[in-house]
Design a protein around this motif. Structure first.
Motif, PDB file in Angstrom:
ATOM      1  N   ASN A 488       1.257  -1.175  -0.093  1.00 48.09           N
ATOM      2  CA  ASN A 488       0.103   0.144  -0.367  1.00 48.09           C
ATOM      3  C   ASN A 488       1.415   1.487  -0.267  1.00 48.09           C
ATOM      4  O   ASN A 488       0.741   2.210  -1.059  1.00 48.09           O
ATOM      5  CB  ASN A 488      -0.779  -0.115   1.533  1.00 48.09           C
ATOM      6  CG  ASN A 488      -1.828  -1.112   1.685  1.00 48.09           C
ATOM      7  OD1 ASN A 488      -2.013  -1.544   0.197  1.00 48.09           O
ATOM      8  ND2 ASN A 488      -2.388  -1.320   1.960  1.00 48.09           N
ATOM      9  N   ILE A 522      -6.528  -2.988  -4.499  1.00 49.35           N
ATOM     10  CA  ILE A 522      -5.502  -2.676  -3.686  1.00 49.35           C
ATOM     11  C   ILE A 522      -5.192  -0.564  -2.925  1.00 49.35           C
ATOM     12  O   ILE A 522      -5.539  -0.492  -1.831  1.00 49.35           O
ATOM     13  CB  ILE A 522      -4.762  -2.969  -3.673  1.00 49.35           C
ATOM     14  CG1 ILE A 522      -4.858  -4.467  -3.585  1.00 49.35           C
ATOM     15  CG2 ILE A 522      -3.507  -2.290  -2.641  1.00 49.35           C
ATOM     16  CD1 ILE A 522      -3.588  -5.119  -4.291  1.00 49.35           C
ATOM     17  N   ALA A 526      -6.716   1.675   0.653  1.00 57.88           N
ATOM     18  CA  ALA A 526      -5.534   1.994   1.085  1.00 57.88           C
ATOM     19  C   ALA A 526      -6.214   3.668   1.465  1.00 57.88           C
ATOM     20  O   ALA A 526      -4.661   4.095   2.084  1.00 57.88           O
ATOM     21  CB  ALA A 526      -4.658   1.650   0.879  1.00 57.88           C
TER      22      ALA A 526
END
Length: 635
Positions: A488, A522, A526
């Motif tokens: 991240n 993702i 994040a």
């Protein structure tokens, strides 16, 4: 390694000297003899740590001497102490040859295996009796070992009748830490090592205030006061010049000391066992034992940043680098040749760009040189991914201002584009083309890197490489065999992401769109959103059936531009660069409309609570099997 750092009271940090050797080789007796000036042939147990005050040594730095066990079952404790040592004393007994053999057959190989890189002093205990005079000198018997193990600095004999030699052992161990010979001098060629020459050149140039290539008497005196807190009297300067005229005439002229003379003078310090003079000067200018500038000179606080921020050069640093480039580009042809780049880094440990990730990342001229744009691009990349290293090298090339004024935290000037795609999609070919190389250059193998690869260049609005303020960094992301592994935090540095696929291969398209879904999900989970672009590579080949219709429909459904066609083989990528810059300037556009895992999880819980009786299991199965391409294709 000991760096002379003081404790909270300002006192110098004690040097850790670890004494190692076989049973009966005189370890504990040596420590007692040195510390108390008395000899104890039979010491019952292992000595506790022995603290020797600063008054004990000429350099006024304290030491902690550590005795070690010879028992095999205590090897782990010995290894622990050795790994924390600043210097090691290896002991043997003249009347027990097996203790000498163990040094080269066991202890020294063990230290290398443990990657212990500290100076080693060999201490030979000699029994005082009538046979002593018949024994071979320690220099003769340890010479082969010292030839094989260069980390052994010296060897010293000691005995009950010569207790001052025991003190000398510890003094030499401390001296080897504070003023090591290895980093500065090649004892085989009797010459200064390259890093030492580079450091001394830098010190010379920093001290040459009028930049005439000579240290005048006034400049030499100022250097003396800076390093040793005491001025030279005129007669001392005159004596030095007269001696130089006899021994090394080219080292001095009517105006003062030349660079060659300065190097010769420091070589003589070592040869005359005055190496502490050299190291005092090196320490004053911030050098550590590796002859690099110490961490204390790097203003780390100036580039503390959040995950989604980047570090860039300031206008002050860029202007300085322009001046450096123009000074060393002797003929002014906007081509810094390799040897001219070498001149720039003559005062550094070496060029910072000879290894990955900086090797082969920017456009070079036909003779391997660098344009001003390529030169500045390399500095921008180094500042972006390793600001501490960038500041360090700016100081090596004598950046004249406060180092903290060279960089700042921002996201404006340098754009970082992450390049994703399945294997053989054309990622490396794109990076090659971006820096003016052939699309099929095998740079990955030539620079030996298996990590992410970078390419950097300057780009203007139209996508044509030119002298502008925009620096574009392309970062090729390697997809691991077991799946996508980018963290991240790493995604936070992404300004634009592009997903390349082979337009002639439908499976390549499927994998690329899956990657986009995975990366975007993702990132959103994040808290990071960035523009995403699809890139249809290898358009010189026939596309797979319905390629244009399907790819256009899917990208339209998720709210991003249609795939951008390129052919690295044909050199057609200007439109792509323009699209990347445009996407970076309008980061709210081209954000894929994909539900994050968090949102889907919340919806799942809410719907489960409201409608358990109408098929929670079906809902879970439907969400778990979500696939971006299939979902959009059926819409």
């Amino acid at each position: 390694m000991w760096m002379g750092v003081g404790d909270s009271s300002g006192s110098p940090k004690p040097i850790r000297i670890v004494v190692v050797g076989e049973k009966g080789s005189g370890k504990s007796s040596l420590i007692m003899a040195a510390a108390r000036n008395t000899f104890h042939p039979n010491i019952a147990s292992l000595l506790p740590y022995t603290n020797l005050p600063s008054e004990f040594f000429p350099d006024r730095i304290p030491a902690t001497v550590i005795d070690t066990s010879s028992r095999p079952e205590d090897k782990g404790k010995v290894v622990k102490e050795v790994k924390q040592a600043d210097a090691i004393v290896l002991t043997f007994a003249f009347d027990r040859p097996e203790t000498l053999d163990r040094l080269s057959k066991y202890w020294l190989p063990l230290f290398r295996q443990l990657e212990v890189r500290v100076p080693i002093i060999v201490a030979g205990y000699e029994v005082d009796n009538k046979e002593t005079n018949k024994q071979t000198s320690i220099e003769q018997i340890t010479s082969p070992m010292m030839q094989q193990y260069r980390e052994v600095e010296t060897s010293i004999q000691w005995s009950a009748q010569r207790l001052n030699q025991a003190t000398k052992v510890l003094y030499y161990a401390q001296k080897a830490v504070i003023h090591p010979v290895g980093p500065v001098f090649n004892q085989e060629t009797n010459s200064l090592k390259p890093r030492c020459i580079a450091a001394l050149k830098r010190i010379f140039l920093l001290s040459d205030h009028n930049m005439d290539g000579i240290l005048s008497d006034a400049e030499l005196n100022e250097l003396q006061k800076k390093c040793f807190d005491t001025p030279l009297v005129p007669c001392e300067i005159n004596q030095m010049k007269k001696a130089m005229q006899v021994k090394f005439p080219q080292g001095v002229n009517e105006r003062g000391l030349t660079l060659d003379g300065f190097l010769f003078l420091n070589t003589r310090y070592i040869e005359e066992a005055r190496i502490q003079t050299l190291w005092t000067m090196l320490r004053k200018f911030g050098y550590n034992n590796d002859l690099r500038l110490g961490d204390g000179l790097i203003p780390y606080s100036s580039f503390k940043r959040e995950a989604d921020q980047s570090v860039e050069l300031t206008n002050v640093a860029i202007e300085f680098l322009r001046e450096v480039y123009e000074f060393f580009d002797n003929n002014g042809d906007n081509n810094l040749e390799p040897h001219e780049t070498g001149y720039i880094f003559e005062t550094a440990p070496g060029s910072p760009w000879t290894e990955a990730p900086y090797k082969d990342v920017t456009e070079e001229t036909k003779d391997g040189g660098l344009s001003l744009e390529a030169f500045l691009s390399l500095w921008s990349l180094m500042t972006l991914i390793d600001p501490a290293r960038s500041l360090e090298y700016l100081m090596y090339i004598r950046f004249p201002y406060d180092p903290s004024s060279a960089i700042h935290v921002t996201r404006k000037r340098v754009l970082q584009c992450f390049v994703f795609g399945p294997k053989n999609a054309g990622k490396s070919a794109l990076l090659n083309q971006f820096i003016g190389r052939s699309y099929d250059d095998d740079i990955n193998n030539s620079n030996g890197s298996t990590d992410e690869r970078y390419a950097v260049n300057m780009v203007k609005e139209s996508g044509v490489i030119a002298n502008t303020d925009k620096t574009l960094v392309l970062k090729e992301i390697r997809i691991q065999e077991d799946g996508f592994m980018l963290s991240n935090k790493a995604l936070a540095a992404c300004d634009v992401a592009i997903f390349i696929y082979d337009s002639s291969d439908e499976s390549s398209w499927n994998r690329a769109i899956d990657l986009l879904a995975e990366v975007a999900t993702i990132g959103e989970d994040a808290g990071f959103k960035f523009p995403c672009l699809m890139v249809a590579a290898k358009t010189d080949l026939d596309p797979f059936p319905m390629a244009i219709q399907e790819s256009t429909r899917v990208t339209q459904d998720i709210g991003i531009d249609a795939p951008i066609p390129i052919s690295s083989k044909l050199g057609d990528f200007r439109n792509l660069l323009r699209k990347i810059l445009t996407a970076a300037e309008h980061p709210h556009l081209n954000i894929p409309e994909i539900e994050s895992k968090k949102k889907r999880s919340c919806k799942l819980i809410k719907r489960s609570l409201m409608a358990v009786s109408i098929g929670t299991a079906a809902l879970i199965a439907g969400l778990a099997s979500f696939r971006l391409y299939t979902a959009r294709k059926l819409s």
